[in-house]
Motif scaffolding. Structure first.
Motif, PDB file in Angstrom:
ATOM      1  N   UNK A  48       0.100 -11.846 -28.203  1.00  0.00           N
ATOM      2  CA  UNK A  48      -0.183 -10.485 -28.328  1.00  0.00           C
ATOM      3  C   UNK A  48      -0.261 -10.326 -29.895  1.00  0.00           C
ATOM      4  N   UNK A  49       0.458 -10.894 -30.870  1.00  0.00           N
ATOM      5  CA  UNK A  49       0.186 -10.702 -32.199  1.00  0.00           C
ATOM      6  C   UNK A  49      -1.237 -11.242 -32.691  1.00  0.00           C
ATOM      7  N   UNK A  50      -1.539 -12.147 -32.260  1.00  0.00           N
ATOM      8  CA  UNK A  50      -2.805 -12.832 -32.716  1.00  0.00           C
ATOM      9  C   UNK A  50      -3.777 -12.022 -32.187  1.00  0.00           C
ATOM     10  N   UNK A  51      -3.742 -11.569 -30.730  1.00  0.00           N
ATOM     11  CA  UNK A  51      -4.750 -10.845 -30.291  1.00  0.00           C
ATOM     12  C   UNK A  51      -4.980  -9.314 -31.077  1.00  0.00           C
ATOM     13  N   UNK A  52      -3.769  -8.868 -31.532  1.00  0.00           N
ATOM     14  CA  UNK A  52      -4.134  -7.712 -32.310  1.00  0.00           C
ATOM     15  C   UNK A  52      -5.004  -7.826 -33.825  1.00  0.00           C
ATOM     16  N   UNK A  53      -4.851  -8.985 -34.260  1.00  0.00           N
ATOM     17  CA  UNK A  53      -5.459  -9.310 -35.339  1.00  0.00           C
ATOM     18  C   UNK A  53      -6.891  -9.488 -35.151  1.00  0.00           C
ATOM     19  N   UNK A  54      -7.540  -9.496 -33.861  1.00  0.00           N
ATOM     20  CA  UNK A  54      -8.859  -9.957 -33.703  1.00  0.00           C
ATOM     21  C   UNK A  54      -9.839  -8.584 -33.732  1.00  0.00           C
ATOM     22  N   UNK A  55      -9.053  -7.426 -33.835  1.00  0.00           N
ATOM     23  CA  UNK A  55     -10.168  -6.201 -33.814  1.00  0.00           C
ATOM     24  C   UNK A  55     -10.878  -6.122 -32.491  1.00  0.00           C
ATOM     25  N   UNK A  56     -10.101  -6.253 -31.418  1.00  0.00           N
ATOM     26  CA  UNK A  56     -10.534  -6.037 -30.046  1.00  0.00           C
ATOM     27  C   UNK A  56     -11.319  -4.661 -29.677  1.00  0.00           C
ATOM     28  N   UNK A  57     -12.304  -4.582 -28.948  1.00  0.00           N
ATOM     29  CA  UNK A  57     -12.697  -3.413 -28.747  1.00  0.00           C
ATOM     30  C   UNK A  57     -12.046  -2.699 -27.468  1.00  0.00           C
ATOM     31  N   UNK A  58     -12.089  -1.737 -26.988  1.00  0.00           N
ATOM     32  CA  UNK A  58     -11.337  -0.857 -26.025  1.00  0.00           C
ATOM     33  C   UNK A  58     -11.621  -1.574 -24.840  1.00  0.00           C
ATOM     34  N   UNK A  59     -13.050  -1.985 -24.552  1.00  0.00           N
ATOM     35  CA  UNK A  59     -13.616  -2.624 -23.327  1.00  0.00           C
ATOM     36  C   UNK A  59     -12.924  -3.873 -23.267  1.00  0.00           C
ATOM     37  N   UNK A  60     -12.815  -4.947 -24.573  1.00  0.00           N
ATOM     38  CA  UNK A  60     -12.331  -6.302 -24.403  1.00  0.00           C
ATOM     39  C   UNK A  60     -10.707  -6.011 -24.121  1.00  0.00           C
ATOM     40  N   UNK A 136     -10.026 -15.838 -20.560  1.00  0.00           N
ATOM     41  CA  UNK A 136      -9.638 -14.799 -21.563  1.00  0.00           C
ATOM     42  C   UNK A 136     -10.294 -14.981 -22.689  1.00  0.00           C
ATOM     43  N   UNK A 137     -10.574 -16.250 -23.304  1.00  0.00           N
ATOM     44  CA  UNK A 137     -11.593 -16.368 -24.277  1.00  0.00           C
ATOM     45  C   UNK A 137     -12.993 -15.859 -24.231  1.00  0.00           C
ATOM     46  N   UNK A 138     -13.494 -16.025 -22.850  1.00  0.00           N
ATOM     47  CA  UNK A 138     -14.767 -15.482 -22.858  1.00  0.00           C
ATOM     48  C   UNK A 138     -14.971 -14.132 -22.648  1.00  0.00           C
ATOM     49  N   UNK A 139     -13.970 -13.478 -23.070  1.00  0.00           N
ATOM     50  CA  UNK A 139     -14.047 -12.114 -23.278  1.00  0.00           C
ATOM     51  C   UNK A 139     -14.203 -11.720 -24.775  1.00  0.00           C
ATOM     52  N   UNK A 140     -13.843 -12.510 -25.541  1.00  0.00           N
ATOM     53  CA  UNK A 140     -14.060 -12.639 -26.906  1.00  0.00           C
ATOM     54  C   UNK A 140     -15.563 -12.828 -27.453  1.00  0.00           C
ATOM     55  N   UNK A 141     -15.776 -12.374 -28.672  1.00  0.00           N
ATOM     56  CA  UNK A 141     -17.211 -12.724 -29.190  1.00  0.00           C
ATOM     57  C   UNK A 141     -16.839 -14.199 -29.851  1.00  0.00           C
ATOM     58  N   UNK A 142     -18.193 -14.527 -30.300  1.00  0.00           N
ATOM     59  CA  UNK A 142     -18.117 -15.756 -31.048  1.00  0.00           C
ATOM     60  C   UNK A 142     -17.130 -15.713 -32.453  1.00  0.00           C
TER      61      UNK A 142
END
Length: 169
Positions: A48-60, A136-142
């Motif tokens: 979750x620490x890494x995921x927080x650094x990815x600037x995820x959208x609310x949808x993601x 889960x990776x498929x939710x992320x942008x390139x």
């Protein structure tokens, strides 16, 4: 002499046996983060620490939350469907290992068979884990994927520099 031979064999087979069940010991039971320094250096997961650094959208964030929820429910359904056979199979496997270790003569063919069974189960768990990570990776942008792997690499380098309790050299 027999006891010494059994002791040597046990010292070789026991780590394999414990390795098959060690994945249960490392789980984060409450879902609130790492339980110790060794957790910080586990690779490949969706920390979750890494995921927080990815600037995820609310949808993601919502999609990832749903994926985690679905995965948790699927695991629970699988366990609810057949918890006893799994426990019985595990107990039978442990009995086979015990019989192997207690026999007067070591049976390499039987040992190989038991180790292959353990390996196959581990492979199944790893493939399932990779499948979940791929979803889960498929939710992320390139760009987010690239940053995710960059952050993982940084963490791997940090972990390589840290001495860990219980780590063998």
């Amino acid at each position: 002499m027999k006891f010494t031979k059994q002791l040597i064999i046990a010292s070789l087979v026991l780590p394999l046996t414990l390795g098959a069940t060690s994945s249960f010991a490392h789980g984060d039971r409450d879902g609130k983060g790492p339980r110790g320094p060794q957790q910080e250096c586990r690779m490949g997961g969706f920390d979750r620490g890494i995921m927080k650094e990815l600037a995820l959208t609310d949808s993601q964030k919502e999609q990832l939350k749903e994926l985690r929820k679905d995965s948790r429910e699927a695991m629970k359904a699988e366990f609810d469907k057949a918890p006893k056979p799994d426990m019985q199979a595990r107990e039978a496997h442990m009995n086979q290992l015990k019989d192997l270790m207690m026999a007067d003569n070591f049976n390499p063919a039987k040992a190989t068979e038991l180790v292959k069974e353990m390996s196959e189960k581990r492979i199944e768990r790893q493939v399932h884990k990779l499948s979940q990570q791929h979803k889960m990776l498929s939710v992320l942008t390139a760009d987010q994927k690239a940053k995710f792997f960059e952050l993982q690499q940084e963490r791997a380098e940090d972990c390589a520099d840290k001495p860990h309790k219980g780590k063998r050299h």
